[in-house]
Structure formats: C-alpha cells, structure tokens
Design a protein around this motif. Sequence first.
Motif, PDB file in Angstrom:
ATOM      1  N   GLN A 183       0.852  -1.198   0.000  1.00 26.71           N
ATOM      2  CA  GLN A 183       0.000   0.000   0.000  1.00 26.71           C
ATOM      3  C   GLN A 183       0.886   1.245   0.000  1.00 26.71           C
ATOM      4  O   GLN A 183       1.705   1.421   0.891  1.00 26.71           O
ATOM      5  N   GLY A 213       4.847   5.676  -3.287  1.00 28.35           N
ATOM      6  CA  GLY A 213       5.762   6.817  -3.296  1.00 28.35           C
ATOM      7  C   GLY A 213       7.186   6.304  -3.169  1.00 28.35           C
ATOM      8  O   GLY A 213       7.497   5.186  -3.598  1.00 28.35           O
ATOM      9  N   SER A 260      -0.870  -0.187  -4.557  1.00 30.55           N
ATOM     10  CA  SER A 260      -1.860   0.884  -4.662  1.00 30.55           C
ATOM     11  C   SER A 260      -1.248   2.216  -4.262  1.00 30.55           C
ATOM     12  O   SER A 260      -0.236   2.248  -3.559  1.00 30.55           O
ATOM     13  N   SER A 266      -2.794   6.628  -3.608  1.00 30.69           N
ATOM     14  CA  SER A 266      -4.007   7.277  -3.091  1.00 30.69           C
ATOM     15  C   SER A 266      -5.178   7.178  -4.070  1.00 30.69           C
ATOM     16  O   SER A 266      -6.337   7.336  -3.679  1.00 30.69           O
ATOM     17  N   ASN A 303      -7.914   0.696  -1.903  1.00 33.29           N
ATOM     18  CA  ASN A 303      -6.974   0.464  -0.808  1.00 33.29           C
ATOM     19  C   ASN A 303      -7.520  -0.506   0.208  1.00 33.29           C
ATOM     20  O   ASN A 303      -6.781  -1.255   0.832  1.00 33.29           O
ATOM     21  N   ALA A 357       2.843   1.100   3.260  1.00 39.13           N
ATOM     22  CA  ALA A 357       3.934   2.057   3.007  1.00 39.13           C
ATOM     23  C   ALA A 357       3.354   3.417   2.641  1.00 39.13           C
ATOM     24  O   ALA A 357       3.885   4.127   1.801  1.00 39.13           O
ATOM     25  N   ALA A 358       2.212   3.763   3.281  1.00 37.76           N
ATOM     26  CA  ALA A 358       1.593   5.056   2.951  1.00 37.76           C
ATOM     27  C   ALA A 358       1.331   5.859   4.218  1.00 37.76           C
ATOM     28  O   ALA A 358       2.097   6.754   4.563  1.00 37.76           O
ATOM     29  N   LEU A 359       0.262   5.504   4.929  1.00 32.19           N
ATOM     30  CA  LEU A 359      -0.222   6.350   6.020  1.00 32.19           C
ATOM     31  C   LEU A 359      -0.313   5.578   7.331  1.00 32.19           C
ATOM     32  O   LEU A 359      -0.285   4.355   7.343  1.00 32.19           O
ATOM     33  N   LEU A 407       6.427  -0.428   6.807  1.00 31.78           N
ATOM     34  CA  LEU A 407       7.333   0.598   6.277  1.00 31.78           C
ATOM     35  C   LEU A 407       6.804   1.994   6.587  1.00 31.78           C
ATOM     36  O   LEU A 407       7.568   2.934   6.796  1.00 31.78           O
ATOM     37  N   ALA A 408       5.473   2.161   6.637  1.00 34.66           N
ATOM     38  CA  ALA A 408       4.909   3.439   7.092  1.00 34.66           C
ATOM     39  C   ALA A 408       5.095   3.522   8.605  1.00 34.66           C
ATOM     40  O   ALA A 408       5.306   2.507   9.268  1.00 34.66           O
ATOM     41  N   ASN A 409       5.011   4.722   9.141  1.00 32.43           N
ATOM     42  CA  ASN A 409       5.027   4.887  10.594  1.00 32.43           C
ATOM     43  C   ASN A 409       3.620   4.686  11.133  1.00 32.43           C
ATOM     44  O   ASN A 409       2.676   5.321  10.661  1.00 32.43           O
ATOM     45  N   ASN A 451      11.379   0.362   9.225  1.00 29.79           N
ATOM     46  CA  ASN A 451      11.725   1.531   8.402  1.00 29.79           C
ATOM     47  C   ASN A 451      12.929   2.313   8.940  1.00 29.79           C
ATOM     48  O   ASN A 451      13.162   3.464   8.557  1.00 29.79           O
TER      49      ASN A 451
HETATM   50  P1  NAD Z   1       5.593   9.598  -0.390  1.00 31.04           P
HETATM   51  O1  NAD Z   1       4.905  10.896  -0.204  1.00 31.04           O
HETATM   52  O2  NAD Z   1       6.735   9.483  -1.343  1.00 31.04           O
HETATM   53  O3  NAD Z   1       4.522   8.468  -0.797  1.00 31.04           O
HETATM   54  C1  NAD Z   1       3.321   8.274  -0.131  1.00 31.04           C
HETATM   55  C2  NAD Z   1       2.472   7.351  -0.983  1.00 31.04           C
HETATM   56  O4  NAD Z   1       1.295   7.009  -0.266  1.00 31.04           O
HETATM   57  C3  NAD Z   1       2.017   7.948  -2.306  1.00 31.04           C
HETATM   58  O5  NAD Z   1       2.154   6.976  -3.306  1.00 31.04           O
HETATM   59  C4  NAD Z   1       0.533   8.241  -2.067  1.00 31.04           C
HETATM   60  O6  NAD Z   1      -0.206   8.166  -3.269  1.00 31.04           O
HETATM   61  C5  NAD Z   1       0.210   7.079  -1.177  1.00 31.04           C
HETATM   62  N1  NAD Z   1      -1.049   7.263  -0.439  1.00 31.04           N
HETATM   63  C6  NAD Z   1      -1.541   8.378   0.149  1.00 31.04           C
HETATM   64  N2  NAD Z   1      -2.743   8.108   0.655  1.00 31.04           N
HETATM   65  C7  NAD Z   1      -3.009   6.812   0.402  1.00 31.04           C
HETATM   66  C8  NAD Z   1      -4.064   5.948   0.679  1.00 31.04           C
HETATM   67  N3  NAD Z   1      -5.161   6.356   1.322  1.00 31.04           N
HETATM   68  N4  NAD Z   1      -3.966   4.667   0.281  1.00 31.04           N
HETATM   69  C9  NAD Z   1      -2.890   4.225  -0.396  1.00 31.04           C
HETATM   70  N5  NAD Z   1      -1.869   4.988  -0.690  1.00 31.04           N
HETATM   71  C10 NAD Z   1      -1.908   6.270  -0.292  1.00 31.04           C
HETATM   72  O7  NAD Z   1       6.050   9.178   1.095  1.00 31.04           O
HETATM   73  P2  NAD Z   1       7.159   8.111   1.493  1.00 31.04           P
HETATM   74  O8  NAD Z   1       8.442   8.816   1.758  1.00 31.04           O
HETATM   75  O9  NAD Z   1       7.108   6.963   0.563  1.00 31.04           O
HETATM   76  O10 NAD Z   1       6.622   7.664   2.941  1.00 31.04           O
HETATM   77  C11 NAD Z   1       5.615   6.655   3.087  1.00 31.04           C
HETATM   78  C12 NAD Z   1       5.523   6.249   4.556  1.00 31.04           C
HETATM   79  O11 NAD Z   1       6.797   5.790   5.002  1.00 31.04           O
HETATM   80  C13 NAD Z   1       5.132   7.361   5.534  1.00 31.04           C
HETATM   81  O12 NAD Z   1       4.374   6.766   6.573  1.00 31.04           O
HETATM   82  C14 NAD Z   1       6.460   7.809   6.112  1.00 31.04           C
HETATM   83  O13 NAD Z   1       6.316   8.384   7.401  1.00 31.04           O
HETATM   84  C15 NAD Z   1       7.175   6.469   6.185  1.00 31.04           C
HETATM   85  N6  NAD Z   1       8.641   6.592   6.251  1.00 31.04           N
HETATM   86  C16 NAD Z   1       9.340   7.153   5.210  1.00 31.04           C
HETATM   87  C17 NAD Z   1      10.721   7.218   5.287  1.00 31.04           C
HETATM   88  C18 NAD Z   1      11.525   7.751   4.127  1.00 31.04           C
HETATM   89  O14 NAD Z   1      12.763   7.571   4.148  1.00 31.04           O
HETATM   90  N7  NAD Z   1      10.932   8.338   3.118  1.00 31.04           N
HETATM   91  C19 NAD Z   1      11.396   6.762   6.426  1.00 31.04           C
HETATM   92  C20 NAD Z   1      10.661   6.207   7.468  1.00 31.04           C
HETATM   93  C21 NAD Z   1       9.275   6.120   7.363  1.00 31.04           C
END
Ligand code: NAD
Length: 422
Positions: free
Chosen positions: A216, A219, A240, A242, A289, A303-305, A325-327, A352
Amino acid sequence: MQKINPFTNAMKKLKESLDLIGVNGEYYKKLSEPEAILGKEIEVKMDDGNIQKFPAYRVQYNSARGPYKGGIRFHQEANLDEVKTLAFLMSLKCAVANIPMGGGKGGVQVNPKDLSEKEVENISRAWVRAFFDKIGPDKDIPAPDVYTNPQIMSWMVDEYSHLAGQYTPAAFTGKAIEDGGSQGREFSTSMGGYYALRELMKKLGQKPEQTTVAIQGYGNVGYNAARILHENGFKVVAVSDSKGGIIDLRKQGMDPKNILTTKKNKGDIGSCYCDDKVCDCEHYQKNTNKDLLELDVDVLVPAALENQITEDNVDNIKAKVIVELANGPITPEADEKLFERGVYVIPDILANAGGVVVSYFEWLQNLKDEKWSEVDVLEKLAAIITKEFNNIWTIAEDKKIDLRMAAYILGVGRIIDASKKN
Ligand code: NAD
C-alpha cells in the motif's frame, strides 16, 4: 470511530515495556516527556514584499545516546501530540538500530503548496536562523520529512554554514549526493525493510519465490519496496496509491518498474498491466486500498499512512506477515488481535529504520570527509538490520511477546543504559 491519540498509545507501550524490563517510576517520568519543546515565530519575506509570520518548532525528545535526530516537516496542521510521538519514536528507532543518536522532530506550520520556490527557500533559511544555537552536528541533526526534500536540506546547510562561519554539511542529512548526501539514502528505508523481512523468511523457512506481496503506497518507500522485493524473487501481486491500485489475478508477480511507467504516463496506476509492448487488461484488476489490505497474500507492506489496520478491518486481514514501512499503520487494538492470531508484524521502529541508519552514515561521511560507495553503505546497513532483527526475535521468543514489544524492550533498555552512564 474514537479519535486515536498517538502519543497516549506510544506512552502505553512505553509503560508496558518498562514493566517487562523491570523498571518504572523514574524512567517513565524521564521518557514520557521530551527534553525540550522549542517554538518560535519566524518572519519570512514573501514574493509580494510583505513579511509574513509562521509558527516554527522543534521537539528534542531524548539525547541520552547522542545528538537529536529527526525530520522537519512543512505542514499546515502541525499537531504537537503527533510531533512528540514521532520524536519519541525516532529516539527508539535510533536505539533499536544501535546508532549513537537521540530523537527529535520539527517543522513549520505552513501549507507549502501555497508557496513559490523562493518563499520555501526563505522559510527554510528562517527556520535555521531561529534554531541555529540549538542545532548542529553534535547537538541536533534534522533531515527531510513531509513536504521537505534534499533541496531544502541544501538551503539549510548553506544558511547554517553562513551563520557558523564555516561549511558544515554534517548539520543536516538527506542532502542531494552532490551536496554531501549519501549513496543509497533514497531507497535505504525500503532496503532496511527488505533485510528485516529476509531474516523473518529464514526463521519461517519460506522462500521468496513462494511468497506473494501486496504493497500500500507507491511513493518513495512503497515503490522502492516493490522494486527491491521483485528483484529479490518475491511476487508483487498488488500495489496501490491514493488513487487506488492494481491486482495481478493470476498471482504471477508484476514488474514494479512497468507500473511506475504507467503511473507516470497516465497519472495513476490504472487497471491494466502494461510493459513496453502490450497492455494486459484481462488478468489484472483495479482495486481499492481497502481491497488491497484484505487480499489473500503472504506479506502485506503498508507504506503510505498511519492507522490503516484498525479494529474495523483487522479481522479481514489475511496476510501472515506485515512489514510496517509506514510509521504507525496498525492501531494498538488491531496489533493485539494480529499477535493473538499468530501474524508476524515487523514493527516500524525496525522495519523503516534503514532511512535513519543511512542518514547516520551520511553524517559520519561528512564529519570524516569521506565518500562511501553504494555497496559499502548497503553492506553496513544489512549488517545492522540483520543483527537487530535477530536480537528482537530472541527477546520476543524468550518473553513470548510480539516483535513490537520486543523492539521497545531493546530500544528502551538501551536508552536507559545510556542515561545511567550520562
Ligand atoms: P511519499 O509521499 O513518497 O509516498 C506516499 C504514498 O502514499 C504515495 O504513493 C501516495 O499516493 C500514497 N497514499 C496516500 N494516501 C493513500 C491511501 N489512502 N492509500 C494508499 N496509498 C496512499 O512518502 P514516502 O516517503 O514513501 O513515505 C511513506 C511512509 O513511510 C510514511 O508513513 C512515512 O512516514 C514512512 N517513512 C518514510 C521514510 C523515508 O525515508 N521516506 C522513512 C521512514 C518512514
């Protein structure tokens, strides 16, 4: 549904872990409040020549193990409970990964979508001027977070260096490689998650080729996780973002690069799977989703929210392994049910942690004026995640607890040990 206060939940877990470690009182008091909450109003010159004020903040949670480390976000709804929780979790994450860093988090209350590039730059520089005396390579090292990026880190280093009177790249991490960033940082969060999953697969005696995965979020983290898992033999059968996603009905596995190309060309993942020659709309289906989370797959990767798996849908979750992977994608109530059902959850504070580990490598490279190769960075990352996964596994087996509580015990225990020495 009852509103979830993330800080209350994290403190509940903290208390539980302190009970299991066999200490409480003094340490609960110490760890249930940040060491400092810094707040200032920054003044920023806008494109129309006016000066506008924005609330800016930094939560410095715990520094027992080293300088504070954590992201800066630009967001109009900066909520203190959320920021405190993230700063606390950063302290734990660094301790679990056994890197000599504490935890922090900060930001500016602003909607960056309303700003020009020059205004974003002005805000970034003003943030550094506001907190200059409280941050720095041996005090507090911020990094990117929601709506902040390598370019913003480069402006911040420039402003910091100007105020310090010398070039100081180690004051911020997550910079572009040409500005002192580290090789591998871009996909290090997903890579760390893969190394942890690889260990779990060994424990369960399961081969990647027999393992289906749904992801999920597409990004930075979700896409790189899909790519890395695909390259290592797993079958990525659903992804998937958003706007919804795609399922591979035959469960043969899709190449994530093809899905990324479709997303770039068409604006969403779509309902057909296309390579560079043909599109197959017969054996693939669009999904929501909700569908994705409830699919019959071996591994689910949120890996989203945050708060995606809750009391409302936990009974429909079929995956046997979840890699956070998401927090905070799983609520505590859902977490308990998953554990009772024997589902393995690799918790966010390990799954993560790859991102902050490579941020630490970036800081080290800057301090030593070194440049490590990608192979070098990934070898060091793999060694850390593999070792700490196994430490957590052993604690979980010994105490008959889930991997999250085992990770809390490992991290909190290390913070307490460091506090005793300070
Ligand atoms: P990003 O903004 O690059 O990607 C987020 C993705 O989530 C996008 O593809 C978006 O379309 C999708 N999304 C949003 N709402 C959604 C929904 N309702 N259903 C499905 N998908 C949805 O962010 P990222 O850097 O990939 O971070 C993702 C998660 O990982 C977050 O929880 C972030 O806190 C956590 N995280 C990221 C890092 C990092 O290094 N980037 C490190 C630790 C934790």
